[in-house]
Scaffold this motif. Sequence first.
Motif, short mmCIF file in Angstrom:
data_model
loop_
_atom_site.label_atom_id
_atom_site.label_comp_id
_atom_site.label_asym_id
_atom_site.label_seq_id
_atom_site.Cartn_x
_atom_site.Cartn_y
_atom_site.Cartn_z
N LEU A 151 71.39 0.64 6.14
CA LEU A 151 72.62 0.48 5.35
C LEU A 151 73.82 0.12 6.22
N GLY A 152 73.68 0.34 7.53
CA GLY A 152 74.77 -0.01 8.45
C GLY A 152 74.76 -1.48 8.88
N ASP A 154 75.19 -5.39 9.05
CA ASP A 154 75.92 -6.49 8.39
C ASP A 154 74.99 -7.70 8.35
N ASP A 188 79.92 -9.17 6.32
CA ASP A 188 79.75 -8.33 5.13
C ASP A 188 78.45 -7.53 5.23
N PRO A 189 78.43 -6.35 4.54
CA PRO A 189 77.22 -5.53 4.63
C PRO A 189 76.00 -6.29 4.11
N VAL A 192 73.95 -4.33 -0.44
CA VAL A 192 74.96 -3.86 -1.39
C VAL A 192 74.28 -3.72 -2.75
N ASP A 193 74.98 -3.03 -3.68
CA ASP A 193 74.43 -2.97 -5.03
C ASP A 193 74.80 -4.24 -5.78
N GLU A 197 79.09 -3.45 -4.02
CA GLU A 197 79.55 -2.22 -3.38
C GLU A 197 78.50 -1.76 -2.35
N PRO A 198 79.01 -1.18 -1.24
CA PRO A 198 78.06 -0.64 -0.26
C PRO A 198 77.23 0.50 -0.87
#
Lengths: 278, 340
Positions: A151-152, A154, A188-189, A192-193, A197-198
């Motif tokens: 999740l971290g 990018d 950007d991550p 995301v959903d 959103e993260p």
Amino acid sequence: MAAQQLPGREDEIRALLATVSDPELDEPVTELGFVTAIRVSAEGDVEIGFRLPTYWCAANFAFMMAEDMRAAAFGAAWVRGVRVVLDEHMYAEAVNRGMAEGLSFREAFGAEANDDLAEVRRIFTMKAFQRRQLALIEHLRAAGVDAESILGLDLASLRRMPLDAGGDLLRARYLEKRAIAGAAGLADPAFVDGKGEPIAVDGLAAHLRACRRVAVNGEFNGALCRGLLAARYGEDSCRAAGMSEPAPGGVMDSSREPSFVDFLRAAVHERAAAVPQR
Amino acid sequence: MYKTASGEEIFVIDGHTHMWDAAPDNHKNIHGKQFIDCFYAYHTNLSPAENRWPKDKFENYGPEAMYHDLFVDGYDDMAILQPTYLKDFYTRGFNTTEQNAVMKQRHPDRFILNGAFDPRDGEGGLEALSALAETFKIKGVKLYTAEWKGESKGWKLTDPWAQRYLEHCEKLGIVNIHVHKGPTIIPLNRDAFDVADIDDAATSFPNLNFIVEHCGLPRLDDFCWIATQESNVYGGLAVALPFIHTRPGYFAHVISELLFWIGPDKLLFGSDYGIWTPRWLIDKFMAFELPDEVKRETGVDLTLEAKRKILGLNAARLYGIDVAAQRKKLAASASRVAAE
């Protein structure tokens, strides 16, 4: 049009069609056994035959696939014209006419369609995004990457990450759809959903289960569609039949029967005269 | 009646059956042929080889075969007859309330007869619905929101006329609204399986039960969410259940999600006869256990108690069937038949 003259070019078209997916199943039309024929002429004309699991398969999906195949085939520089022909489907006539005349969905179906397909495309791109994300995250976790690290990431680090061939394919498929969920720049991550959103580490399990529902649903539909196609055309395996010739008598003789739409219009009068049936 | 290995009896109400007539002489046009061909593909694709029928039986099996397949060979104690009119494709209709009524008249204790309505029939249709309720004392209807009619490309439960029909149902004591949200044709430009309108209707009509047939497959993900919000939304397992044979792994995921979100009190067994027959479906369902990893992930189990509810008790509750009394009645009529 002289067929079978240019096998190299046919392979080229086949490879281009492999980039077109059934929007609902998120699998290539070539793998699903939908493409029945590819013919190429020396002048650069391409004819693509395709079929669907049932006579009733949704017209919007049929049209999207036809449109996408047509566009994909034009990806070869030598292509001069593309003809896409749908067999044995209640809307074969409208879809084929739309393809021949380069019409939009709304133009091809007139009063029968009250909108174009942008929203349907968006919904199904989102579902594909969720399924592909699930597959990639599961792959990374199986490879020993922990949730926090995943999740971290990018997008730049995800792209750089060394992966085996299977993981590389899953990553490429995921990245193709990543833009549906908002900003997709390198910083950007990566994950995301659906709203961009993260995803929080403690929310990951719930998020993945929601994605799994979409995935299971898609696989369920895929299994059903393959089975129906096999049952309809008397084949054991659609995948094996992916590039077979069209079924004998596969093209419906529309001169004998009214089109579905004509028939519905005629039914208006019949119904107006009749006592309500229900 | 299904008996477990330990001798426990399980009362079965088949929530979804048809008495259809798709014989070639009833086809009005090519669509009639294509429609039954498509059903036949579902049948041959998902049935075990030994349960596949020849095409001519499938087209027109008749009342004797239906009785035999459901109640003699099959484990059904009762069955709900759901109509599918399709008068545009079939001269005599495919499966009208009147066609189904033949079964109800022959075997009144075995069948629950449902009707249908189409809100686009306006005032006349309201009267026709009253007549249907009076003639057949129906407690349920089967609706096809995606059906075309003239220029209309389907309708929604939220349409003003649909609301009037639902009000009318409430007055007539028609409390069970079965809505087909599954494989369908249209509308052309929308997601044809959209289940969103169920949500509003269920909120507006808390005294009616909405049974979403085929569980909104292939929109299970959306359906689960809606059904969770509304206490009067149920799921019918027709079409989902046959996957227990061809794809048990997918079936495990689907049933576990349904159990998690909707729970065992709100799912109804249905064979969708004549597409499938209840005997093999129930044999496999009773033998089926959720894999451990699915149980772990969802925290649910498909217990014997859950199976009992799904196979009969939930439908009995919706249709006001007193199971103990009904058992006695069926046993009495069976011994009467034997004595004759």
